[in-house]
Design a protein around this motif. Structure first.
Motif, PDB file in Angstrom:
ATOM      1  N   ASN A  95      10.630  -5.801  -1.404  1.00  0.00           N
ATOM      2  CA  ASN A  95      11.428  -5.651  -0.196  1.00  0.00           C
ATOM      3  C   ASN A  95      12.578  -6.661  -0.207  1.00  0.00           C
ATOM      4  O   ASN A  95      12.353  -7.875  -0.272  1.00  0.00           O
ATOM      5  CB  ASN A  95      10.530  -5.883   1.026  1.00  0.00           C
ATOM      6  CG  ASN A  95      11.205  -5.564   2.337  1.00  0.00           C
ATOM      7  OD1 ASN A  95      12.420  -5.453   2.422  1.00  0.00           O
ATOM      8  ND2 ASN A  95      10.398  -5.424   3.377  1.00  0.00           N
ATOM      9  N   GLY A 145       7.275  -1.246  -0.101  1.00  0.00           N
ATOM     10  CA  GLY A 145       5.817  -1.210  -0.034  1.00  0.00           C
ATOM     11  C   GLY A 145       5.119  -2.316  -0.788  1.00  0.00           C
ATOM     12  O   GLY A 145       3.916  -2.555  -0.589  1.00  0.00           O
ATOM     13  N   GLU A 186       2.547  -4.790   0.910  1.00  0.00           N
ATOM     14  CA  GLU A 186       2.144  -4.304   2.222  1.00  0.00           C
ATOM     15  C   GLU A 186       0.821  -3.539   2.145  1.00  0.00           C
ATOM     16  O   GLU A 186       0.252  -3.356   1.078  1.00  0.00           O
ATOM     17  CB  GLU A 186       3.240  -3.403   2.809  1.00  0.00           C
ATOM     18  CG  GLU A 186       4.571  -4.104   3.031  1.00  0.00           C
ATOM     19  CD  GLU A 186       4.529  -5.131   4.152  1.00  0.00           C
ATOM     20  OE1 GLU A 186       3.657  -5.027   5.046  1.00  0.00           O
ATOM     21  OE2 GLU A 186       5.381  -6.047   4.138  1.00  0.00           O
ATOM     22  N   ASN A 187       0.325  -3.105   3.311  1.00  0.00           N
ATOM     23  CA  ASN A 187      -0.859  -2.241   3.422  1.00  0.00           C
ATOM     24  C   ASN A 187      -2.148  -2.914   2.972  1.00  0.00           C
ATOM     25  O   ASN A 187      -3.113  -2.261   2.570  1.00  0.00           O
ATOM     26  CB  ASN A 187      -0.651  -0.937   2.632  1.00  0.00           C
ATOM     27  CG  ASN A 187      -1.607   0.173   3.039  1.00  0.00           C
ATOM     28  OD1 ASN A 187      -1.959   0.305   4.218  1.00  0.00           O
ATOM     29  ND2 ASN A 187      -2.038   0.960   2.084  1.00  0.00           N
ATOM     30  N   PHE A 194       3.041  -5.389  13.415  1.00  0.00           N
ATOM     31  CA  PHE A 194       3.856  -4.456  12.645  1.00  0.00           C
ATOM     32  C   PHE A 194       5.355  -4.629  12.870  1.00  0.00           C
ATOM     33  O   PHE A 194       6.147  -3.817  12.401  1.00  0.00           O
ATOM     34  CB  PHE A 194       3.456  -3.013  12.985  1.00  0.00           C
ATOM     35  CG  PHE A 194       2.103  -2.610  12.456  1.00  0.00           C
ATOM     36  CD1 PHE A 194       1.893  -2.415  11.100  1.00  0.00           C
ATOM     37  CD2 PHE A 194       1.030  -2.441  13.320  1.00  0.00           C
ATOM     38  CE1 PHE A 194       0.648  -2.055  10.605  1.00  0.00           C
ATOM     39  CE2 PHE A 194      -0.223  -2.074  12.839  1.00  0.00           C
ATOM     40  CZ  PHE A 194      -0.420  -1.876  11.468  1.00  0.00           C
ATOM     41  N   THR A 232       7.085  -4.746   9.571  1.00  0.00           N
ATOM     42  CA  THR A 232       6.592  -3.815   8.557  1.00  0.00           C
ATOM     43  C   THR A 232       7.629  -2.729   8.303  1.00  0.00           C
ATOM     44  O   THR A 232       8.119  -2.106   9.249  1.00  0.00           O
ATOM     45  CB  THR A 232       5.270  -3.169   9.008  1.00  0.00           C
ATOM     46  OG1 THR A 232       4.332  -4.199   9.324  1.00  0.00           O
ATOM     47  CG2 THR A 232       4.698  -2.284   7.910  1.00  0.00           C
ATOM     48  N   VAL A 240       6.313   2.105   5.154  1.00  0.00           N
ATOM     49  CA  VAL A 240       4.920   1.649   5.132  1.00  0.00           C
ATOM     50  C   VAL A 240       4.205   2.095   6.401  1.00  0.00           C
ATOM     51  O   VAL A 240       3.058   2.560   6.359  1.00  0.00           O
ATOM     52  CB  VAL A 240       4.854   0.117   4.977  1.00  0.00           C
ATOM     53  CG1 VAL A 240       3.413  -0.373   5.083  1.00  0.00           C
ATOM     54  CG2 VAL A 240       5.454  -0.307   3.645  1.00  0.00           C
ATOM     55  N   ARG A 262      -4.281  -3.979   9.337  1.00  0.00           N
ATOM     56  CA  ARG A 262      -3.472  -3.968   8.123  1.00  0.00           C
ATOM     57  C   ARG A 262      -2.733  -5.295   7.996  1.00  0.00           C
ATOM     58  O   ARG A 262      -2.337  -5.907   8.996  1.00  0.00           O
ATOM     59  CB  ARG A 262      -2.444  -2.834   8.141  1.00  0.00           C
ATOM     60  CG  ARG A 262      -3.045  -1.428   8.126  1.00  0.00           C
ATOM     61  CD  ARG A 262      -3.728  -1.139   6.794  1.00  0.00           C
ATOM     62  NE  ARG A 262      -4.248   0.222   6.717  1.00  0.00           N
ATOM     63  CZ  ARG A 262      -5.451   0.603   7.131  1.00  0.00           C
ATOM     64  NH1 ARG A 262      -6.255  -0.296   7.693  1.00  0.00           N
ATOM     65  NH2 ARG A 262      -5.855   1.846   6.987  1.00  0.00           N
ATOM     66  N   SER A 287      -0.649  -8.090   4.713  1.00  0.00           N
ATOM     67  CA  SER A 287       0.339  -8.147   3.639  1.00  0.00           C
ATOM     68  C   SER A 287       0.083  -9.339   2.728  1.00  0.00           C
ATOM     69  O   SER A 287      -0.639 -10.281   3.082  1.00  0.00           O
ATOM     70  CB  SER A 287       1.754  -8.245   4.228  1.00  0.00           C
ATOM     71  OG  SER A 287       1.894  -9.449   4.958  1.00  0.00           O
ATOM     72  N   HIS A 307       2.758 -11.697   0.238  1.00  0.00           N
ATOM     73  CA  HIS A 307       4.129 -11.883  -0.223  1.00  0.00           C
ATOM     74  C   HIS A 307       4.326 -13.288  -0.777  1.00  0.00           C
ATOM     75  O   HIS A 307       3.683 -14.244  -0.328  1.00  0.00           O
ATOM     76  CB  HIS A 307       5.123 -11.669   0.923  1.00  0.00           C
ATOM     77  CG  HIS A 307       5.196 -10.253   1.390  1.00  0.00           C
ATOM     78  ND1 HIS A 307       5.616  -9.219   0.579  1.00  0.00           N
ATOM     79  CD2 HIS A 307       4.898  -9.689   2.593  1.00  0.00           C
ATOM     80  CE1 HIS A 307       5.579  -8.084   1.255  1.00  0.00           C
ATOM     81  NE2 HIS A 307       5.136  -8.331   2.466  1.00  0.00           N
ATOM     82  N   THR A 330      -2.115  -3.351  -1.857  1.00  0.00           N
ATOM     83  CA  THR A 330      -0.812  -4.020  -1.844  1.00  0.00           C
ATOM     84  C   THR A 330       0.179  -3.479  -2.870  1.00  0.00           C
ATOM     85  O   THR A 330       1.331  -3.920  -2.910  1.00  0.00           O
ATOM     86  CB  THR A 330      -0.990  -5.528  -2.077  1.00  0.00           C
ATOM     87  OG1 THR A 330      -1.723  -5.724  -3.298  1.00  0.00           O
ATOM     88  CG2 THR A 330      -1.743  -6.164  -0.917  1.00  0.00           C
ATOM     89  N   GLY A 342       5.579   4.429   1.796  1.00  0.00           N
ATOM     90  CA  GLY A 342       5.354   3.029   1.456  1.00  0.00           C
ATOM     91  C   GLY A 342       4.704   2.818   0.113  1.00  0.00           C
ATOM     92  O   GLY A 342       4.198   1.725  -0.169  1.00  0.00           O
TER      93      GLY A 342
END
Length: 611
Positions: free
Chosen positions: A300, A317, A320-321, A405, A408, A412, A470, A472, A474, A552, A561
């Motif tokens: 991202n 994506g 994420e998730n 979110f 987000t 996604v 949900r 993440s 990063h 992820t 996503g």
């Protein structure tokens, strides 16, 4: 060979470089190197634990978590909905990855949820396809019992759903933990029947869980022992340990896509590079696969650009998730003559010595997995109809606090909407589990209670199977050795808290139901008769992860996503695939290790089909 020196590893360019010698990564390495014309290199940041009793002996397995020799020991960001706690996340540190560190439980997901992965836009990833790869990984040892005994203990009676020639041994322990039959009987009295074929696609009910243990040696069977060790003679497979992969280098090909040309890594504090001619396979796991992608400028732009990374593929994506199983332990004291894990306490030296002697014959507590009963409950058994209807409304992005979110990416969120559609459908199915109760033969570590080594205990881990929350993963620094920010957002969706509370209530009801109720001396954690408010606070205090993070680098359409397509290829790259549990777009209800092996097996076949 294949575990080689730095100089030997760097002396060649590889057809395939596999980043991560963990569960899926070693499967891919072993299968690709079956072709002697292909050269396969594996970069593993941990070490080789072959022959280490702390890894090999099943009864010692739980002692390695939080030991930096075996565990990367990640920590989450402070969890707002879990009293601000930074929660520990175990990941296996060494060849075999988390199959080297886990508790060896070997249970497959249900047919519905694997078919659900296919329904999310992944042709070829339904039950009929994936279950074949699960079988391919297995060498199943049938319990040596009569049909009547297997029914009474709820062990698997039909071997047709299992493999018989795979690298991973799957068996039952010779010693049955105390109260196993009684727990099954109490569940039956509460309307939860025995399931003597949980690995055939239907896992509702109670059963004796098999484990990845070789019964001929009494040792853990895992990716390094099953897939790597038998292939140490291969001249085309090269493994470099204590090599920390940091990024993939790319150049654009003639079609404008990104072509991986090499992988950078750190070994002995040197920054090094290894070339690749065909493909890079990322098998670094749910926390570190997105970290490597982001360090490689795939992710991202909103995350990367503030760190000074100009994305070569803007792929929102990545990272994420995130989804993970959590649980709350319920501990009771049982008959002091019972053989439980407390016998292995350092204060009980005579009992330890007795079990060491038994272990020489592949018998006793040390030779087997430290649990037995797995109990999967549908929502309709766990709660009243009005509770289930309320949970259906919670299966929505809007049901979580707005801050969860707010950053987000929209694609996604679109994918999470699709996942919630399946969860709403499963909530009303009597065949689909939303709670898992797992019997541990001893006192599971609990924040609020220290066991008395002179007593005997058993624990039920009361968990949920399909988290609504949900999160993440990063990067937060340009330094690749700084762990990423892990933000699971545990309990951010109220349904997760409700389901955990209902799981504890059901377990307490089971403790009070014959035949097991007469075998329990005292409830230890949490106490009976807590009010809903007090139990809610106790759940927040006791909550821990089951260490099953997924999602992820989700295998989803890009507009939902997704990070990889059904061939596991990272979008907008020509030769980078992901093969680990980060691709699972919707959490499965069982232990993720069976999926990790299947993903590795299927990934190898996908790659070989285009050579």
């Amino acid at each position: 060979m294949p575990i080689v020196s730095k100089e030997e590893f760097l002396s060649r360019t590889y057809d395939f470089v596999i980043v991560g010698g963990g569960t899926s990564g070693l499967v891919v390495a072993a299968r690709l190197s079956e072709d002697p014309t292909l050269t396969v290199g594996v970069l593993e940041a941990g070490v080789d634990h072959a022959g280490d009793p702390a890894v090999d002996i099943p009864g010692l397995m739980a002692r390695n978590t939080r030991d930096p020799k075996y565990d990367w020991e990640f920590y989450t960001e402070p969890q707002v909905f879990v009293n601000g706690r930074r929660m520990q996340e175990s990941r296996g540190k060494g060849l075999g990855g988390s199959s080297m560190l886990n508790m060896c439980a070997f249970v497959r997901p249900s047919k519905e949820e694997i078919d659900g992965i296919e329904r999310l836009g992944n042709p070829g990833w339904g039950w009929d396809d994936v279950s074949k790869y699960m079988q391919k990984s297995e060498c199943y040892f049938e319990p040596q019992l009569t049909p009547e005994q297997t029914q009474e203990l709820s062990m698997e009676m039909d071997t047709k759903v299992h493999g018989s020639k795979g690298p991973i041994s799957v068996s039952f322990p010779s010693q049955i933990p105390p109260l196993h039959k009684e727990f099954l009987g109490s569940c039956e009295a509460l309307g939860v029947g025995r399931n003597t074929q949980p690995n055939g696609g239907k896992i509702i009910g109670s059963f004796f869980c098999a484990g990845s243990v070789d019964p001929t040696t009494g040792t853990r069977s895992y990716a390094a022992s099953g897939y790597l060790a038998p292939n140490l003679h291969r001249q085309n497979l090269f493994v470099l340990i204590e090599a920390y992969a940091t990024k993939i280098n790319f150049e654009k090909d003639s079609s404008g896509l990104q072509l991986a040309t090499s992988v950078e890594f750190i070994k002995d504090e040197e920054r090094l590079i290894v070339g690749v001619t065909k493909e890079v396979i990322l098998s670094a796991g749910t926390f570190q696969t997105p970290q490597i992608l982001e360090n490689s400028a795939i992710g991202n732009a909103r995350i990367l650009e503030p760190l000074g990374i100009q994305p070569i593929v803007d792929l929102p994506g990545v990272g994420e998730n995130l989804q993970d199983h959590t649980h709350v332990p319920a501990v009771v004291e049982i008959d002091p003559s019972s053989e439980t894990l407390e016998m292995l306490d350092d204060l009980n030296q005579s009992q330890i010595n007795a079990h060491r002697e038994l272990y020489k014959q592949q018998k006793g507590i040390l030779a087997g997995i430290p649990y037995s009963a797995f109990i999967f409950l549908p929502a309709s058994t766990l709660a009243r109809e009005e509770d289930v209807k309320r949970w259906v409304t919670f299966a929505a992005v809007e049901a979580s606090p707005a801050e969860v979110f707010k950053d987000t990416p929209s694609s996604v969120v679109n994918g999470i909407h699709k996942q919630y559609e399946l969860i709403r459908e499963w909530l009303t199915s009597p065949l689909h589990p939303f709670s898992l109760l797992l019997h541990i033969n001893g006192h599971f570590p609990v924040l609020l209670h220290t066991p008395d080594s002179s007593k005997r205990y058993c624990t039920f881990l009361c968990g949920q199977t399909h988290p609504f929350s949900r999160g993440s993963v990063h990067i937060k620094s340009l330094d690749p050795k700084i762990p990423p920010a892990i933000q699971p957002n545990y309990l951010s969706n109220r349904a997760d808290l409700d389901i955990l509370m209902k799981s504890v209530r059901f377990t307490q009801q089971m403790f009070r139901t014959a035949p097991v109720k007469d075998q329990i001396i005292e409830t230890v954690v949490p106490l009976f008769d807590l009010s809903d408010g007090d139990l809610e606070e106790r759940v927040r205090e006791l909550l821990t992860t089951i260490h099953h993070p997924v999602g992820t680098a989700s295998m989803l359409p890009r507009e939902l996503g997704g990070v990889v397509d059904p061939d596991l290829k990272v979008y907008e790259t020509t030769n980078v695939r992901v093969a680990d549990c980060s691709i699972i777009p919707l959490q499965v209800s069982s232990n993720t290790v069976t999926m990790a092996y299947a993903i590795g097996e299927k990934a190898a076949d996908i790659i070989r089909s285009v050579l």
